[in-house]
Design a protein around this motif. Structure first.
Motif, mmCIF file in Angstrom:
data_model
loop_
_atom_site.group_PDB
_atom_site.id
_atom_site.type_symbol
_atom_site.label_atom_id
_atom_site.label_comp_id
_atom_site.label_asym_id
_atom_site.label_seq_id
_atom_site.Cartn_x
_atom_site.Cartn_y
_atom_site.Cartn_z
ATOM 1 N N ILE A 22 3.156 68.777 57.971
ATOM 2 C CA ILE A 22 2.382 68.552 59.180
ATOM 3 C C ILE A 22 0.907 68.577 58.794
ATOM 4 N N THR A 24 -2.805 69.381 58.446
ATOM 5 C CA THR A 24 -3.595 70.555 58.794
ATOM 6 C C THR A 24 -5.018 70.393 58.281
ATOM 7 N N LEU A 33 -3.431 73.253 62.657
ATOM 8 C CA LEU A 33 -2.889 71.908 62.812
ATOM 9 C C LEU A 33 -3.973 70.949 63.283
#
Length: 133
Positions: A22, A24, A33
């Motif tokens: 994800i 970041t 995030l």
């Protein structure tokens, strides 16, 4: 199945075994995030591989196996929700972030709690030092 996925793309196997990547960024020394508007071209490749890994798994599972996996995940998250408490030396924002992660995952799987239930749960999980407040 391991060999099949690795033959498609070895990075898919890494994502499946280690979890999705994800995007970041570092803010005040902490990794947070990115919001979608902050994604750059470098962020989209891992996101595309995440989606491709999910697709391969979904195609490999029958509907009954998929539902069994989904039910198992819901049960685990509900267990996390039921036993949720504020950790020692944890601040409210990090506690709320952990709580939100559980609630959002449950919501994504179709298990939704009312706002009243969520507020009550948060109030119950606060330590005794918060009672006077």
């Amino acid at each position: 199945m391991t060999i099949f996925i690795q033959s498609l793309d070895y990075q898919l196997w890494i994502i499946i075994t280690n979890g999705p990547e994800i995007p970041t960024k570092i803010v005040d020394g902490q990794r947070v995030l990115k919001i979608k508007s902050e994604y750059n071209d470098h962020d989209y490749k891992p996101l595309q591989l995440n989606a491709k890994a999910k697709h391969v798994i979904f195609c490999a599972l029958s509907s009954s196996e998929f539902n069994r996996v989904k039910d198992t995940k819901i049960n685990r998250l509900m267990h996390d929700y039921e036993l949720f408490t504020m950790l020692e030396n944890e601040n409210i924002s990090s506690m709320y972030a952990r709580f939100n992660d559980i609630i959002n995952a449950l919501k994504g799987l179709g298990k939704v709690y009312t706002n009243h239930e969520l507020v009550s749960k948060i109030l119950r999980c606060l330590p005794k030092s918060w009672k006077p407040k």
